[in-house]
Design an enzyme around this catalytic site. Structure first.
Site, short mmCIF file in Angstrom:
data_model
loop_
_atom_site.label_atom_id
_atom_site.label_comp_id
_atom_site.label_asym_id
_atom_site.label_seq_id
_atom_site.Cartn_x
_atom_site.Cartn_y
_atom_site.Cartn_z
N TYR A 1 0.75 -1.37 -0.11
CA TYR A 1 0.11 0.13 0.00
C TYR A 1 0.81 1.38 -0.13
O TYR A 1 2.06 1.23 0.44
CB TYR A 1 -1.06 0.05 1.24
CG TYR A 1 -2.11 0.91 1.35
CD1 TYR A 1 -2.86 0.89 0.23
CD2 TYR A 1 -2.12 2.01 2.07
CE1 TYR A 1 -4.08 1.72 0.23
CE2 TYR A 1 -3.35 3.08 2.15
CZ TYR A 1 -4.32 2.60 1.05
OH TYR A 1 -5.36 3.56 0.96
N ASP B 1 -19.59 -10.19 -15.50
CA ASP B 1 -20.62 -11.29 -15.35
C ASP B 1 -21.69 -10.42 -15.72
O ASP B 1 -22.38 -9.74 -15.00
CB ASP B 1 -20.65 -12.09 -14.11
CG ASP B 1 -21.70 -13.05 -14.13
OD1 ASP B 1 -22.22 -13.05 -15.53
OD2 ASP B 1 -22.07 -13.56 -13.14
N TYR C 1 -8.02 4.41 -9.78
CA TYR C 1 -8.10 4.54 -8.25
C TYR C 1 -7.93 2.92 -7.83
O TYR C 1 -8.00 2.80 -6.41
CB TYR C 1 -9.64 5.08 -7.90
CG TYR C 1 -10.80 4.06 -8.19
CD1 TYR C 1 -11.14 3.43 -6.97
CD2 TYR C 1 -11.41 4.15 -9.40
CE1 TYR C 1 -12.36 2.31 -7.42
CE2 TYR C 1 -12.41 3.55 -9.59
CZ TYR C 1 -12.89 2.60 -8.56
OH TYR C 1 -13.91 1.70 -8.80
N PHE D 1 -6.25 8.78 -8.56
CA PHE D 1 -6.99 9.00 -7.38
C PHE D 1 -6.61 8.26 -6.03
O PHE D 1 -7.00 7.02 -6.30
CB PHE D 1 -8.53 9.26 -7.48
CG PHE D 1 -9.13 9.88 -6.03
CD1 PHE D 1 -8.83 11.17 -5.79
CD2 PHE D 1 -9.88 8.99 -5.29
CE1 PHE D 1 -9.62 11.77 -4.74
CE2 PHE D 1 -10.53 9.66 -4.09
CZ PHE D 1 -10.16 10.87 -3.83
#
Length: 313
Positions: free
Chosen positions: A37, A159, A222, A247
């Site tokens: 992260y 899907d 994002y 973002f």
């Protein structure tokens, strides 16, 4: 990861003891756990980024917030714990009329959807946007918010059997990833150009969004669920002058005044109170069943968020 017991420190002036009620599980939590992260903590640490708790005690001469009030669990201390001692003045209180479950999911996905629809293109009623990952939590919120704002949302999904759910959520059109939709965008939007695309997948899916937006359009990334590389869209950058942007809510919060963040959350709370925004819950687990909770949270087709639930005090 492991489940541990630890002692809570004694409450001091200006501090509050907040007991977790619900804590959400996100893909970004997996990034924090795996070390990928953008904003990592020093280890060892308590995991979890989003949740809601109840104030169960206050330090000496600490007048507010009042005991019994629901508040945002601070991300800095970690959310996946029965209780935490935090600075009372830093707590964001939850207004009446917002359910505890919805409040627990109010601080990451709803503001992400809100900011992306407000910060990149000046959208007007009747405009069109497109997004992949249409069945994701953010994807459903984008569709709900777009409908509320009078914006048409074209949602792309893997899907197509999920189309009915998305249309009820507010999407104007739903198409399958491999349907060749990018070649028929004008037909899907009745000739209205698409000004904004939202990408949470990456790879070829993101490339299709680049081909779908109108000249001068903006593609905002994002997320990257597939972790697949994307071919650089040279042709569309040159001849269509599209823009590739990114973002990250954490970055937005750090770069804007706290008052602006609070105003945004108040707007989101109002949308939650009126039912404009709502997120389904797939399951709730106690912290002791964290392995089963994480396995469920990252399972495809789970149909909603997985929450940790605590009844401490």
């Amino acid at each position: 990861m492991e489940l541990v017991n630890s002692d809570l420190p004694a409450l001091k002036h200006g501090e509050a003891l907040v007991a977790l009620r619900y804590g959400a599980i996100h893909y970004s939590d997996l990034g924090l756990i795996n070390g990928t992260y953008g904003n990592l903590k020093k280890l060892p640490t308590i995991a979890g980024r989003e949740g809601v708790g109840e104030i169960v005690a206050l330090g000496p001469n600490t007048p507010a917030p009042k005991i019994g009030m629901l508040v945002q669990m601070p991300e800095e201390t970690g959310v996946w714990c029965d209780a935490a001692v935090v600075k009372a003045a830093d707590l964001l209180t939850i207004p009446a009329g917002v359910s505890t479950e919805q409040a627990a999911m109010a601080f990451i996905n709803p503001p992400t959807a809100w900011r992306m629809l407000h910060d990149f293109v000046k959208l007007q009623r009747g405009d069109w946007i497109i997004q992949n990952a249409g069945t994701s939590a953010v994807g459903i919120l984008v569709a709900q918010l777009a409908k509320h704002l009078g914006i048409n949302c074209l949602s792309v999904v893997r899907d197509i059997s999920t189309a009915d759910v998305l249309l009820k959520s507010g999407a104007a059109q739903v198409v399958a990833e491999d349907s060749g939709y990018e070649k028929n965008v004008a037909k899907l939007t009745n000739g209205v150009p698409i000004k904004l695309a939202l990408n949470a997948v990456g790879g070829e899916s993101a490339g299709r969004l680049c081909r779908a937006v109108a000249p001068g359009g903006i593609v905002v990334t994002y997320g990257g669920v597939t972790a697949e590389p994307m071919k650089f869209p040279t042709r569309f950058l040159i001849f269509n002058d599209i823009q590739l942007r990114g973002f990250w809510l954490d970055g937005w919060v750090r770069s804007h005044p706290a008052t602006e963040t609070q105003v945004m959350y108040q707007e989101i709370f109002e949308l939650l109170q009126t039912g404009v925004l709502t997120q389904p819950v797939a399951a709730k687990y106690p912290l002791t069943e964290w392995r089963a909770a994480l396995e469920h949270a990252f399972r495809a087709g789970k149909g909603g968020k997985v929450l940790f639930e605590s009844h401490w005090q």
